[in-house]
Scaffold this motif. Structure first.
Motif, PDB file in Angstrom:
ATOM      1  N   ILE B  23      19.782 -65.142  17.526  1.00 29.46           N
ATOM      2  CA  ILE B  23      19.090 -64.550  16.350  1.00 29.46           C
ATOM      3  C   ILE B  23      19.067 -65.345  14.870  1.00 29.46           C
ATOM      4  N   ILE B  24      19.148 -66.457  14.873  1.00 27.62           N
ATOM      5  CA  ILE B  24      18.980 -67.429  13.961  1.00 27.62           C
ATOM      6  C   ILE B  24      17.435 -67.401  13.521  1.00 27.62           C
ATOM      7  N   GLY B  25      16.670 -67.636  14.378  1.00 28.33           N
ATOM      8  CA  GLY B  25      15.177 -67.576  13.944  1.00 28.33           C
ATOM      9  C   GLY B  25      14.729 -66.414  13.266  1.00 28.33           C
ATOM     10  N   SER B  26      15.162 -65.283  13.682  1.00 28.39           N
ATOM     11  CA  SER B  26      14.767 -64.102  12.992  1.00 28.39           C
ATOM     12  C   SER B  26      15.366 -63.707  11.814  1.00 28.39           C
ATOM     13  N   GLY B  27      16.635 -64.347  11.699  1.00 30.21           N
ATOM     14  CA  GLY B  27      17.426 -64.305  10.327  1.00 30.21           C
ATOM     15  C   GLY B  27      16.610 -65.370   9.120  1.00 30.21           C
ATOM     16  N   VAL B  28      16.064 -66.265   9.640  1.00 31.17           N
ATOM     17  CA  VAL B  28      15.355 -67.191   8.638  1.00 31.17           C
ATOM     18  C   VAL B  28      13.994 -66.702   8.638  1.00 31.17           C
ATOM     19  N   TRP B  29      13.401 -65.968   9.534  1.00 29.52           N
ATOM     20  CA  TRP B  29      12.016 -65.514   9.214  1.00 29.52           C
ATOM     21  C   TRP B  29      12.110 -64.262   8.149  1.00 29.52           C
ATOM     22  N   GLY B  30      13.267 -63.357   8.375  1.00 28.02           N
ATOM     23  CA  GLY B  30      13.482 -62.249   7.621  1.00 28.02           C
ATOM     24  C   GLY B  30      14.069 -62.473   6.414  1.00 28.02           C
ATOM     25  N   SER B  32      17.096 -63.579   5.524  1.00 27.22           N
ATOM     26  CA  SER B  32      18.617 -63.451   5.469  1.00 27.22           C
ATOM     27  C   SER B  32      19.672 -64.816   5.751  1.00 27.22           C
ATOM     28  N   PHE B  33      18.567 -66.014   6.092  1.00 30.27           N
ATOM     29  CA  PHE B  33      19.209 -67.152   6.345  1.00 30.27           C
ATOM     30  C   PHE B  33      18.339 -68.328   6.014  1.00 30.27           C
ATOM     31  N   SER B  34      18.867 -69.227   5.075  1.00 27.29           N
ATOM     32  CA  SER B  34      17.933 -70.296   4.768  1.00 27.29           C
ATOM     33  C   SER B  34      17.457 -71.035   6.039  1.00 27.29           C
ATOM     34  N   LEU B  35      16.252 -71.900   5.777  1.00 24.80           N
ATOM     35  CA  LEU B  35      15.847 -72.588   6.876  1.00 24.80           C
ATOM     36  C   LEU B  35      16.784 -73.983   6.835  1.00 24.80           C
ATOM     37  N   ASP B  36      17.196 -74.560   5.780  1.00 27.88           N
ATOM     38  CA  ASP B  36      18.082 -75.675   5.648  1.00 27.88           C
ATOM     39  C   ASP B  36      19.484 -75.270   6.288  1.00 27.88           C
ATOM     40  N   ARG B  37      19.938 -74.019   6.097  1.00 28.45           N
ATOM     41  CA  ARG B  37      21.260 -73.921   6.705  1.00 28.45           C
ATOM     42  C   ARG B  37      21.077 -73.720   8.370  1.00 28.45           C
ATOM     43  N   ALA B  38      20.068 -73.053   8.645  1.00 30.29           N
ATOM     44  CA  ALA B  38      20.002 -72.913  10.266  1.00 30.29           C
ATOM     45  C   ALA B  38      19.820 -74.286  10.688  1.00 30.29           C
ATOM     46  N   TYR B  39      18.967 -75.150  10.271  1.00 27.03           N
ATOM     47  CA  TYR B  39      18.631 -76.710  10.828  1.00 27.03           C
ATOM     48  C   TYR B  39      19.936 -77.180  10.939  1.00 27.03           C
ATOM     49  N   SER B  40      20.937 -77.066   9.906  1.00 27.16           N
ATOM     50  CA  SER B  40      22.162 -77.684  10.059  1.00 27.16           C
ATOM     51  C   SER B  40      23.216 -77.288  11.035  1.00 27.16           C
ATOM     52  N   GLY B  71       8.309 -76.566  15.601  1.00 30.77           N
ATOM     53  CA  GLY B  71       6.877 -76.493  15.484  1.00 30.77           C
ATOM     54  C   GLY B  71       6.651 -76.785  13.637  1.00 30.77           C
ATOM     55  N   ASP B  72       5.228 -76.332  13.435  1.00 29.42           N
ATOM     56  CA  ASP B  72       5.060 -76.510  12.063  1.00 29.42           C
ATOM     57  C   ASP B  72       4.617 -75.424  11.416  1.00 29.42           C
ATOM     58  N   ILE B  73       4.661 -74.316  12.157  1.00 25.17           N
ATOM     59  CA  ILE B  73       4.307 -73.035  11.465  1.00 25.17           C
ATOM     60  C   ILE B  73       5.505 -72.554  10.629  1.00 25.17           C
ATOM     61  N   PRO B  74       5.174 -72.008   9.530  1.00 18.45           N
ATOM     62  CA  PRO B  74       6.429 -71.755   8.518  1.00 18.45           C
ATOM     63  C   PRO B  74       7.137 -70.460   9.222  1.00 18.45           C
ATOM     64  N   CYS B  75       8.434 -70.503   9.200  1.00 19.23           N
ATOM     65  CA  CYS B  75       9.206 -69.387   9.747  1.00 19.23           C
ATOM     66  C   CYS B  75       9.808 -68.483   8.513  1.00 19.23           C
ATOM     67  N   SER B  76       8.786 -67.699   8.138  1.00 18.76           N
ATOM     68  CA  SER B  76       9.100 -66.873   6.918  1.00 18.76           C
ATOM     69  C   SER B  76       8.403 -65.598   7.148  1.00 18.76           C
ATOM     70  N   TYR B  77       8.812 -64.476   6.698  1.00 15.85           N
ATOM     71  CA  TYR B  77       7.916 -63.125   6.656  1.00 15.85           C
ATOM     72  C   TYR B  77       6.854 -63.124   5.449  1.00 15.85           C
ATOM     73  N   ARG B  78       6.791 -64.324   4.637  1.00 16.87           N
ATOM     74  CA  ARG B  78       6.003 -64.191   3.340  1.00 16.87           C
ATOM     75  C   ARG B  78       4.614 -65.069   3.971  1.00 16.87           C
ATOM     76  N   ASP B 264      17.276 -59.613  17.394  1.00 15.98           N
ATOM     77  CA  ASP B 264      16.153 -59.882  16.064  1.00 15.98           C
ATOM     78  C   ASP B 264      15.899 -58.813  15.420  1.00 15.98           C
ATOM     79  N   SER B 265      15.539 -57.577  16.103  1.00 15.59           N
ATOM     80  CA  SER B 265      14.990 -56.435  15.327  1.00 15.59           C
ATOM     81  C   SER B 265      15.766 -56.080  14.059  1.00 15.59           C
ATOM     82  N   VAL B 266      17.070 -56.446  14.081  1.00 14.01           N
ATOM     83  CA  VAL B 266      17.887 -56.130  12.931  1.00 14.01           C
ATOM     84  C   VAL B 266      17.545 -56.826  11.694  1.00 14.01           C
ATOM     85  N   SER B 267      17.048 -58.302  11.898  1.00 11.16           N
ATOM     86  CA  SER B 267      16.666 -58.905  11.042  1.00 11.16           C
ATOM     87  C   SER B 267      15.248 -58.698  10.503  1.00 11.16           C
TER      88      SER B 267
END
Lengths: 321, 321
Positions: B23-30, B32-40, B71-78, B264-267
């Motif tokens: 659920i890290i991917g949806s956390g980043v998209w939503g 609640s979790f920064s991309l850098d933090r997820a990557y590391s 991939g290169d598609i931005p993982c963000s709800y924005r 994922d739906s929680v995020s």
């Protein structure tokens, strides 16, 4: 033979049983452990071990070769006999140090048994599995650990869980398998057996868990069995006489005691007259990085063991032992 | 987005907190979790992991690169928005399968919190240290595990210990340090908080251990906090209407339910209208090698999620959502 420090490293047999490295040598010498079996024991990984591939686990023989300690003197009471065995050790407990006594004359060693307990349940999701649908091996194991302590206390024995592993090892999975070590000690072999008998019954009840529709199961394996030992009267006498000659105030500074820990002397006592000498250690601590014995206590202990050996030799020469 | 299987692999942050990989991917998209933090985040070793050197622990970014999934598609709800989010999942519990129901219309997800508990005592020799001189971190931890289960049950919540480690990890040493994971779940965020408050007090009492002269201490770290979520009424309506159109007997074969697991739906629900569809799984088993969903249930679920998305789109077009 004097030995002033002690590691608590463990070695693993092919069947997965665990043995204390420090007393394997005397076990082979005393005939309770075959040389081949000892050589094939492998190092045990713990939380403190560096992570290396499992296939690279070192055997005792390989470690001896690597360090240059694989000698050619036969390790056997038959081909390399001794007349007697004296062993000097820190007490590993608080009695001498807290009563300001200098020497412990060790008359016996308590019984202990090491068990490997395997509790099998069923992996399940932690968020979707109600308690009554769980066969939670960790919950069962935790109850068993608490019960082991209670039952040991009732019998005046000791019980310790030092190693535990839960599988599959995930925060959100109810563990379907837990293994843990159990060390039970008591002043007599019979007491340890009684604790074991009692606990086998209690563990079965816990595993069955009448409040759940899904039972766990529990299996026991005895990894090490060290019956209680009484040391040899002649050796004990030599230690006591030596201590009386060495310490300033024998009446208040010498204590007769039994050993809580396992020692080489337990193995040697099966073949030759044996006894032990204890000296105080700071705060009674052992198996701890702060284990410490003062230079003065080391010197006092060394004087007593030297005199004990000389006294025993003299008695042999006189034919009185 | 449909997802029919779920691993329970964990990832580790620099501070040592553990996160569920799935659920890290949806956390980043939503957000609640920064991309850098997820990557590391680094892989977590468990009993099931191969032993490799600690320095070789893979990060999430390295694993994505290695497998070609970076991939290169931005993982963000924005920058990569969605109008709504529907998720299809096995129930991971026994309700649908045991009542022979086909579809679960998921209206909410329960709250859960993951804790890392650290109990500190003092290493001591198992054979020479009387119970009253022990600060036995394993005994204290075992009592805490039993207490966690009892307190959760009283509050209608769930508590699970999935990971445990005792140090130094020796049969004949009383452990001076034990860490374990604790997963607490309940239908409301408030209930989980109440269990936590209660347990913090109880764990302190256990650690203090009035029967011993040596107390342990206990520290809590919250690794993951997922408040209870109510899914979006429009999405729930679409799922229900679709299910009614797909299953043969809607009255008996559809169940409204809440999700026990995190998804994922929680995020996504924090940013867009969201709901979920459950299908039955064999014996309600999940996070278990025998997790299984029949092809028929997969097909029914796929039909419902497809229709739900189409229905939602149509309502958007009509301006009714």
């Amino acid at each position: 033979m004097a030995k002033m420090s002690r590691t608590n490293a463990l070695l693993l047999s092919e069947e997965g049983a665990r043995f204390p490295m420090t007393i394997i040598g005397s076990g082979v010498w005393g005939g309770s452990f075959s040389l081949d079996r000892a050589y094939s024991l492998e190092e045990v990984r713990t939380a403190a071990s560096p992570h290396v591939a499992d296939s690279n686990r070192e055997t005792l023989k390989e470690a001896l070769m690597k360090t240059g300690y694989l000698g050619d003197i036969p390790c056997s009471y038959r081909s390399t006999p001794m007349a007697a065995h004296f062993e000097l050790h820190i007490e590993q407990g608080p009695h001498l140090v807290s009563s300001k006594q200098h020497i412990g004359v060790v008359t016996a060693a308590q019984a202990y048994r090491w068990y490997h307990i395997r509790v099998t349940g069923s992996d399940a999701h932690s968020g979707t599995t109600a308690f009554e649908h769980r066969a939670d091996a960790m919950y069962a194991s935790a109850q068993m650990m608490v019960k082991a302590r209670e039952v040991a206390a009732i019998h005046g024995c000791l019980a310790t869980v030092g190693i535990v592993q839960a599988s599959p090892g995930s925060i959100n999975t109810v563990p379907g398998l837990v293994t843990f070590s159990l060390d039970v000690r008591g002043s007599t072999t019979d007491l340890v057996q009684r604790v074991e008998t009692y606990l086998r019954e209690e563990f079965n009840l816990i595993a069955r868990n009448d409040r759940s529709r899904k039972p766990c199961s529990v299996e026991w394996r005895v990894d090490f069995d060290s019956p209680a030992v009484e040391f040899h009267k002649d050796c004990i006498d030599c230690v006591r006489e030596s201590a009386e000659a060495v310490v300033p105030d024998p009446k208040s500074q010498i204590r007769h005691m039994i050993s809580g820990a396992g020692h080489d002397s337990v193995s040697t006592s099966k073949q030759v007259p044996t006894s032990m000498i204890f000296v105080p250690c700071r705060d009674g601590l052992s198996h701890h990085p702060q284990e410490f014995c003062t230079p003065q206590s080391c010197a006092t202990g060394a004087s007593v063991i030297l005199q004990a050996a000389v006294r025993y030799d003299r008695k042999r020469f006189m034919g009185s032992v």
